[in-house]
Design a protein around this motif. Structure first.
Motif, PDB file in Angstrom:
ATOM      1  N   ARG A  65      -4.402 -39.534 -65.287  1.00  0.00           N
ATOM      2  CA  ARG A  65      -3.947 -40.893 -65.546  1.00  0.00           C
ATOM      3  C   ARG A  65      -4.570 -41.410 -66.825  1.00  0.00           C
ATOM      4  O   ARG A  65      -5.654 -40.970 -67.219  1.00  0.00           O
ATOM      5  N   LEU A  66      -3.866 -42.330 -67.435  1.00  0.00           N
ATOM      6  CA  LEU A  66      -4.408 -43.039 -68.581  1.00  0.00           C
ATOM      7  C   LEU A  66      -4.713 -44.454 -68.110  1.00  0.00           C
ATOM      8  O   LEU A  66      -3.816 -45.186 -67.692  1.00  0.00           O
ATOM      9  N   ASP A  67      -5.990 -44.808 -68.127  1.00  0.00           N
ATOM     10  CA  ASP A  67      -6.405 -46.174 -67.817  1.00  0.00           C
ATOM     11  C   ASP A  67      -6.354 -46.948 -69.125  1.00  0.00           C
ATOM     12  O   ASP A  67      -7.255 -46.850 -69.961  1.00  0.00           O
ATOM     13  N   GLY A  68      -5.271 -47.698 -69.303  1.00  0.00           N
ATOM     14  CA  GLY A  68      -5.063 -48.418 -70.544  1.00  0.00           C
ATOM     15  C   GLY A  68      -6.088 -49.521 -70.747  1.00  0.00           C
ATOM     16  O   GLY A  68      -6.526 -50.161 -69.786  1.00  0.00           O
ATOM     17  N   ASP A  69      -6.443 -49.741 -71.984  1.00  0.00           N
ATOM     18  CA  ASP A  69      -7.357 -50.831 -72.309  1.00  0.00           C
ATOM     19  C   ASP A  69      -6.755 -52.186 -71.935  1.00  0.00           C
ATOM     20  O   ASP A  69      -7.479 -53.166 -71.792  1.00  0.00           O
ATOM     21  N   ASP A  70      -5.443 -52.222 -71.748  1.00  0.00           N
ATOM     22  CA  ASP A  70      -4.763 -53.456 -71.342  1.00  0.00           C
ATOM     23  C   ASP A  70      -4.780 -53.660 -69.826  1.00  0.00           C
ATOM     24  O   ASP A  70      -4.191 -54.599 -69.314  1.00  0.00           O
ATOM     25  N   GLY A  71      -5.441 -52.750 -69.092  1.00  0.00           N
ATOM     26  CA  GLY A  71      -5.546 -52.862 -67.638  1.00  0.00           C
ATOM     27  C   GLY A  71      -4.455 -52.136 -66.866  1.00  0.00           C
ATOM     28  O   GLY A  71      -4.507 -52.056 -65.645  1.00  0.00           O
ATOM     29  N   VAL A  72      -3.471 -51.583 -67.547  1.00  0.00           N
ATOM     30  CA  VAL A  72      -2.387 -50.859 -66.883  1.00  0.00           C
ATOM     31  C   VAL A  72      -2.797 -49.402 -66.693  1.00  0.00           C
ATOM     32  O   VAL A  72      -3.317 -48.762 -67.611  1.00  0.00           O
ATOM     33  N   VAL A  73      -2.562 -48.888 -65.486  1.00  0.00           N
ATOM     34  CA  VAL A  73      -2.843 -47.487 -65.169  1.00  0.00           C
ATOM     35  C   VAL A  73      -1.527 -46.715 -65.234  1.00  0.00           C
ATOM     36  O   VAL A  73      -0.549 -47.091 -64.587  1.00  0.00           O
ATOM     37  N   HIS A  74      -1.518 -45.646 -66.010  1.00  0.00           N
ATOM     38  CA  HIS A  74      -0.320 -44.835 -66.210  1.00  0.00           C
ATOM     39  C   HIS A  74      -0.524 -43.457 -65.594  1.00  0.00           C
ATOM     40  O   HIS A  74      -1.349 -42.678 -66.089  1.00  0.00           O
ATOM     41  N   PRO A  75       0.210 -43.118 -64.523  1.00  0.00           N
ATOM     42  CA  PRO A  75       0.115 -41.755 -63.997  1.00  0.00           C
ATOM     43  C   PRO A  75       0.771 -40.771 -64.960  1.00  0.00           C
ATOM     44  O   PRO A  75       1.816 -41.052 -65.545  1.00  0.00           O
ATOM     45  N   LEU A  76       0.114 -39.636 -65.130  1.00  0.00           N
ATOM     46  CA  LEU A  76       0.597 -38.570 -65.998  1.00  0.00           C
ATOM     47  C   LEU A  76       0.371 -37.240 -65.301  1.00  0.00           C
ATOM     48  O   LEU A  76      -0.358 -37.169 -64.302  1.00  0.00           O
ATOM     49  N   VAL A  77       0.956 -36.190 -65.842  1.00  0.00           N
ATOM     50  CA  VAL A  77       0.732 -34.827 -65.359  1.00  0.00           C
ATOM     51  C   VAL A  77       0.182 -34.000 -66.513  1.00  0.00           C
ATOM     52  O   VAL A  77       0.801 -33.930 -67.580  1.00  0.00           O
ATOM     53  N   LEU A  78      -0.986 -33.386 -66.303  1.00  0.00           N
ATOM     54  CA  LEU A  78      -1.591 -32.494 -67.277  1.00  0.00           C
ATOM     55  C   LEU A  78      -1.033 -31.095 -67.056  1.00  0.00           C
ATOM     56  O   LEU A  78      -1.165 -30.532 -65.971  1.00  0.00           O
ATOM     57  N   VAL A  79      -0.417 -30.535 -68.078  1.00  0.00           N
ATOM     58  CA  VAL A  79       0.162 -29.198 -68.009  1.00  0.00           C
ATOM     59  C   VAL A  79      -0.863 -28.200 -68.554  1.00  0.00           C
ATOM     60  O   VAL A  79      -1.389 -28.366 -69.646  1.00  0.00           O
ATOM     61  N   GLY A  80      -1.141 -27.195 -67.769  1.00  0.00           N
ATOM     62  CA  GLY A  80      -2.034 -26.135 -68.220  1.00  0.00           C
ATOM     63  C   GLY A  80      -3.233 -25.981 -67.313  1.00  0.00           C
ATOM     64  O   GLY A  80      -3.525 -26.868 -66.522  1.00  0.00           O
ATOM     65  N   PRO A  81      -3.822 -24.864 -67.376  1.00  0.00           N
ATOM     66  CA  PRO A  81      -3.632 -23.828 -68.383  1.00  0.00           C
ATOM     67  C   PRO A  81      -2.393 -22.967 -68.132  1.00  0.00           C
ATOM     68  O   PRO A  81      -1.973 -22.776 -67.005  1.00  0.00           O
ATOM     69  N   VAL A  82      -1.857 -22.473 -69.229  1.00  0.00           N
ATOM     70  CA  VAL A  82      -0.816 -21.446 -69.196  1.00  0.00           C
ATOM     71  C   VAL A  82      -1.538 -20.162 -69.578  1.00  0.00           C
ATOM     72  O   VAL A  82      -2.075 -20.058 -70.671  1.00  0.00           O
TER      73      VAL A  82
END
Length: 169
Positions: A65-82
């Motif tokens: 996740r990216l915890d934005g400096d604006d207070g918004v939490v953004h779920p993400l998916v980390l790809v790897g390792p390949v």
């Protein structure tokens, strides 16, 4: 014949041996390992390539996740390792794994990876346009922090593990 199978269908020890061969035993010191600390790979997005009972390659995707400096939490998916066994690299096996993971992740959150921008940009549409202000728990070459997908956050924040996630998230 090479088969693409869910990573959970192969022994974890075989995947660990593959990762050691592909990246070295010191791989755990890399920033990408810090990004996924305390999480588990997302089973529906993680695959292995198997031929005659041997694991030739693997790809794992992780909830971050990216915890934005604006207070918004953004779920993400980390790809790897390949990872591909060294003697079979340059045969398109890594591309095959990426295509499987990207197809499985098509309806999920944006994707992020640390990798070669020329390769991942050209073949898979990843770029560093939105990641310049992201902070990570370790060193990274800024041009190698890549993202793709609808809704990639374009602002400052801290990228780190996301402890809970469904298979699709």
């Amino acid at each position: 014949m090479i088969q693409t199978v869910p990573i959970g269908s192969v022994a974890n020890a075989a995947v660990e041996r593959l990762l050691d061969r592909a990246f070295g035993r010191d791989r755990h010191l890399r920033t990408a390992y810090r990004l996924r600390a305390g999480t588990h790979a997302i089973p529906a997005l993680s695959f292995a390539l198997v031929e005659d009972g041997n694991v030739l390659g693997s790809i794992q995707c992780w909830p971050v996740r990216l915890d934005g400096d604006d207070g918004v939490v953004h779920p993400l998916v980390l790809v790897g390792p390949v990872a591909i066994v060294p003697e079979r690299q340059q045969e398109g096996l890594g591309r095959r794994l990426m295509e499987a993971a990207l197809a499985a992740a098509a309806d999920g959150p944006p994707l992020v990876l640390i990798g070669d921008p020329e390769y991942y940009g050209r073949f898979f549409g990843f770029d560093a346009a939105a990641t310049a202000a992201w902070r990570l728990p370790g060193p990274v070459e800024r041009h190698r922090l890549l993202a793709r997908g609808a809704g990639v956050p374009d602002g400052a924040g801290v990228l780190g593990p996301r402890a809970t996630a469904s298979a699709a998230a």
